[in-house]
Design a protein around this motif. Structure first.
Motif, PDB file in Angstrom:
ATOM      1  N   ILE A 233     -33.754  48.273  22.541  1.00  0.00           N
ATOM      2  CA  ILE A 233     -33.737  49.639  23.077  1.00  0.00           C
ATOM      3  C   ILE A 233     -32.901  49.698  24.345  1.00  0.00           C
ATOM      4  O   ILE A 233     -32.160  50.658  24.597  1.00  0.00           O
ATOM      5  N   GLU A 234     -32.974  48.640  25.161  1.00  0.00           N
ATOM      6  CA  GLU A 234     -32.196  48.584  26.399  1.00  0.00           C
ATOM      7  C   GLU A 234     -30.702  48.485  26.090  1.00  0.00           C
ATOM      8  O   GLU A 234     -29.885  49.144  26.745  1.00  0.00           O
ATOM      9  N   VAL A 235     -30.322  47.676  25.091  1.00  0.00           N
ATOM     10  CA  VAL A 235     -28.914  47.548  24.710  1.00  0.00           C
ATOM     11  C   VAL A 235     -28.398  48.883  24.172  1.00  0.00           C
ATOM     12  O   VAL A 235     -27.272  49.297  24.475  1.00  0.00           O
ATOM     13  N   ILE A 236     -29.218  49.570  23.394  1.00  0.00           N
ATOM     14  CA  ILE A 236     -28.858  50.898  22.875  1.00  0.00           C
ATOM     15  C   ILE A 236     -28.652  51.873  24.030  1.00  0.00           C
ATOM     16  O   ILE A 236     -27.679  52.636  24.057  1.00  0.00           O
ATOM     17  N   ARG A 237     -29.546  51.833  25.009  1.00  0.00           N
ATOM     18  CA  ARG A 237     -29.439  52.707  26.176  1.00  0.00           C
ATOM     19  C   ARG A 237     -28.138  52.471  26.924  1.00  0.00           C
ATOM     20  O   ARG A 237     -27.425  53.420  27.275  1.00  0.00           O
ATOM     21  N   VAL A 238     -27.788  51.205  27.138  1.00  0.00           N
ATOM     22  CA  VAL A 238     -26.558  50.869  27.848  1.00  0.00           C
ATOM     23  C   VAL A 238     -25.341  51.354  27.062  1.00  0.00           C
ATOM     24  O   VAL A 238     -24.404  51.929  27.632  1.00  0.00           O
ATOM     25  N   GLU A 239     -25.355  51.147  25.745  1.00  0.00           N
ATOM     26  CA  GLU A 239     -24.229  51.569  24.909  1.00  0.00           C
ATOM     27  C   GLU A 239     -24.035  53.084  24.972  1.00  0.00           C
ATOM     28  O   GLU A 239     -22.903  53.575  25.041  1.00  0.00           O
ATOM     29  N   MET A 240     -25.127  53.826  25.001  1.00  0.00           N
ATOM     30  CA  MET A 240     -25.044  55.286  25.050  1.00  0.00           C
ATOM     31  C   MET A 240     -24.508  55.780  26.393  1.00  0.00           C
ATOM     32  O   MET A 240     -23.874  56.832  26.467  1.00  0.00           O
ATOM     33  N   GLN A 241     -24.744  55.019  27.454  1.00  0.00           N
ATOM     34  CA  GLN A 241     -24.347  55.441  28.798  1.00  0.00           C
ATOM     35  C   GLN A 241     -23.073  54.759  29.296  1.00  0.00           C
ATOM     36  O   GLN A 241     -22.526  55.164  30.321  1.00  0.00           O
ATOM     37  N   SER A 242     -22.604  53.762  28.566  1.00  0.00           N
ATOM     38  CA  SER A 242     -21.481  52.947  29.034  1.00  0.00           C
ATOM     39  C   SER A 242     -20.167  53.718  29.126  1.00  0.00           C
ATOM     40  O   SER A 242     -19.865  54.592  28.307  1.00  0.00           O
ATOM     41  N   LYS A 243     -19.377  53.375  30.151  1.00  0.00           N
ATOM     42  CA  LYS A 243     -18.037  53.931  30.308  1.00  0.00           C
ATOM     43  C   LYS A 243     -16.962  52.914  29.914  1.00  0.00           C
ATOM     44  O   LYS A 243     -15.774  53.132  30.155  1.00  0.00           O
ATOM     45  N   LYS A 244     -17.374  51.809  29.319  1.00  0.00           N
ATOM     46  CA  LYS A 244     -16.417  50.805  28.861  1.00  0.00           C
ATOM     47  C   LYS A 244     -15.564  51.400  27.740  1.00  0.00           C
ATOM     48  O   LYS A 244     -16.083  52.038  26.822  1.00  0.00           O
ATOM     49  N   GLU A 245     -14.256  51.191  27.820  1.00  0.00           N
ATOM     50  CA  GLU A 245     -13.355  51.708  26.796  1.00  0.00           C
ATOM     51  C   GLU A 245     -13.584  50.965  25.481  1.00  0.00           C
ATOM     52  O   GLU A 245     -13.478  49.743  25.423  1.00  0.00           O
ATOM     53  N   ASP A 246     -13.925  51.699  24.445  1.00  0.00           N
ATOM     54  CA  ASP A 246     -14.173  51.101  23.122  1.00  0.00           C
ATOM     55  C   ASP A 246     -13.767  52.111  22.058  1.00  0.00           C
ATOM     56  O   ASP A 246     -14.528  53.040  21.750  1.00  0.00           O
ATOM     57  N   PRO A 247     -12.562  51.952  21.481  1.00  0.00           N
ATOM     58  CA  PRO A 247     -12.067  52.924  20.498  1.00  0.00           C
ATOM     59  C   PRO A 247     -12.900  52.963  19.211  1.00  0.00           C
ATOM     60  O   PRO A 247     -12.843  53.949  18.471  1.00  0.00           O
ATOM     61  N   ASN A 248     -13.660  51.915  18.938  1.00  0.00           N
ATOM     62  CA  ASN A 248     -14.451  51.859  17.707  1.00  0.00           C
ATOM     63  C   ASN A 248     -15.813  52.541  17.827  1.00  0.00           C
ATOM     64  O   ASN A 248     -16.475  52.799  16.830  1.00  0.00           O
ATOM     65  N   ARG A 249     -16.228  52.833  19.069  1.00  0.00           N
ATOM     66  CA  ARG A 249     -17.540  53.428  19.274  1.00  0.00           C
ATOM     67  C   ARG A 249     -17.533  54.897  18.859  1.00  0.00           C
ATOM     68  O   ARG A 249     -16.631  55.639  19.224  1.00  0.00           O
ATOM     69  N   PRO A 250     -18.535  55.332  18.090  1.00  0.00           N
ATOM     70  CA  PRO A 250     -18.635  56.750  17.716  1.00  0.00           C
ATOM     71  C   PRO A 250     -18.670  57.633  18.962  1.00  0.00           C
ATOM     72  O   PRO A 250     -19.211  57.249  19.995  1.00  0.00           O
ATOM     73  N   LYS A 251     -18.083  58.818  18.855  1.00  0.00           N
ATOM     74  CA  LYS A 251     -17.942  59.688  20.023  1.00  0.00           C
ATOM     75  C   LYS A 251     -19.287  60.182  20.552  1.00  0.00           C
ATOM     76  O   LYS A 251     -19.551  60.132  21.750  1.00  0.00           O
ATOM     77  N   LYS A 252     -20.134  60.697  19.680  1.00  0.00           N
ATOM     78  CA  LYS A 252     -21.424  61.236  20.109  1.00  0.00           C
ATOM     79  C   LYS A 252     -22.545  60.354  19.562  1.00  0.00           C
ATOM     80  O   LYS A 252     -22.909  60.449  18.398  1.00  0.00           O
TER      81      LYS A 252
END
Length: 312
Positions: A233-252
C-alpha cells in the motif's frame, strides 16, 4: 460472593486534554526531525526507484544534497504533518477505543479498532496533502537546467494546486487512508497483544500493574516492526504521488491501476521495495513515542499543570 463484587469494573473514559494534544505534537516533531525523516526519504526513494538497493538509494539521496538530502520534505511538510497527526491520532483513537470497549470488545479488538479509526482520521484530516508534497519534494527533478533555479517546495505546491486543485495536492489520499488504517490498527493491536503476552510471562495479571519501560518498548517495537506487512500500500501511495519521470506510467492512477502497473513492471518484489527502512521507521516511531513518552508526560504536566493521559 456478593452481587456487588461480581460486577465488572466500571469502564472509565480517558479525558482528552490540552496536554494530550501538546504531547502528541511534540513527540511526533522530535521523532521526525531525528531519524524519522531520513528513513522516510530512503523508503520513498526505494519505492519510487524500485531497481535501487538500500545502498543505491542512500547514494542517490546523498547526491541530492548531502546530509540535507536526507531531510528533503522536512520543512514545512513533515513538520506540518507531525504537529497535527499526533493530536488527531491521540484524540480519535482514544475516543474510538473507549467506545469499542464500551460496546464489549476486549483490549486487543478495541486497540485495533481505535488504531484504525485514528489512522483514517489522520489520512483525511491532516496527512493527505503533507505526504503528497513530501513525495513530490523527494522525487522531483532537482536540476533545472543551465542558469535556472530549481523549483522551491512552495512553488511546487502552488503549481500543482493551480493545475489540479485540491485533488492534485491530495493525490493518493485513499492509499494513505488504507495505509494508516492498517498501520495503526496493526501497531495498536499487535502492541496490545505483545503486552498481554509479556504480562503472562512476567506474572503481571493485574491490569493495574504497570509494565516496565523496557517491556513497553519491546511491545511497541514488535508492533511497529510487524506493521510493515502493508508495504504494498505504501509503494502504491508513493507511485500515485511521485514526480519521477516515467513514460510507461498510466496518466491517472487509482489504487487499483497503480497496483497493476507496479506488479506488471516490477513483480511482487516491487511491491515490497523500501520495506527495510519502513521496518526501521516503524520501530523508531514506536520506540521513540514510548521510550521518551514518560519523560515528555512529566515535562508537559509541569508545564501545563495537566497530567497527560495519552499512551504511545
Amino acid at each position: 460472593m456478593s452481587a456487588a463484587s461480581a460486577q465488572p469494573a466500571e469502564l472509565k473514559k480517558k479525558p482528552i486534554s490540552f496536554s494530550n494534544i501538546l504531547l502528541g505534537a511534540g513527540l511526533n516533531l522530535c521523532e521526525v526531525t531525528t531519524l524519522g525523516q531520513p528513513l522516510e526519504v530512503i523508503k520513498t526513494t526505494m519505492a519510487a526507484n524500485r531497481d535501487f538497493s538500500f545502498l543505491q538509494a542512500m547514494k542517490h539521496v546523498w547526491s541530492r544534497g548531502g546530509v540535507f538530502g536526507f531531510y528533503q520534505g522536512l520543512i514545512p511538510w513533515a513538520w506540518i504533518e507531525a504537529s497535527t497527526k499526533g493530536a488527531t491520532l491521540l484524540f480519535v483513537s482514544a475516543e474510538a477505543e473507549y467506545q469499542f470497549k464500551k460496546a464489549g470488545l476486549g483490549n486487543f479488538g478495541a486497540g485495533i479498532m481505535g488504531g484504525v479509526s485514528g489512522g483514517v482520521a489522520q489520512a483525511y484530516l491532516t496527512m493527505g496533502f503533507c505526504t503528497c508534497m513530501k513525495t513530490v519534494e523527494i522525487t522531483k527533478q532537482k536540476s533545472a537546467g543551465a542558469g535556472a533555479v530549481p523549483q522551491s517546495s512552495w512553488a511546487a505546491f502552488k503549481d500543482i494546486y493551480k493545475k489540479e486543485g485540491i485533488r492534485g495536492i491530495n493525490k493518493g489520499v485513499n492509499a494513505v487512508a488504507i495505509r494508516q488504517m492498517t498501520n495503526w490498527g496493526s501497531r495498536f493491536g499487535l502492541s496490545r497483544l505483545v503486552e498481554e503476552g509479556i504480562r503472562k510471562v512476567t506474572g503481571k495479571t493485574n491490569p493495574e500493574e504497570k509494565l516496565t519501560a523496557a517491556e513497553k518498548i519491546l511491545a511497541s517495537a514488535v508492533g511497529g516492526g510487524l506493521s510493515a506487512w502493508n508495504q504494498p500500500i505504501e509503494v502504491i501511495r508513493v507511485e500515485m504521488q511521485s514526480k519521477k519521470e516515467d513514460p510507461n506510467r498510466p496518466k491517472k492512477l487509482t489504487v487499483g491501476s497503480a497496483f497493476k502497473y507496479i506488479y506488471q513492471s516490477s513483480g511482487l518484489k516491487g511491491l515490497y521495495r523500501g520495506v527495510t527502512p519502513r521496518i526501521g521507521l516503524g520501530v523508531w516511531q514506536t520506540v521513540f513515542m514510548v521510550g521518551f513518552g514518560d519523560m515528555a508526560r512529566e515535562f508537559v504536566a509541569k508545564l501545563t499543570g495537566d497530567k497527560p493521559t495519552a499512551k504511545h
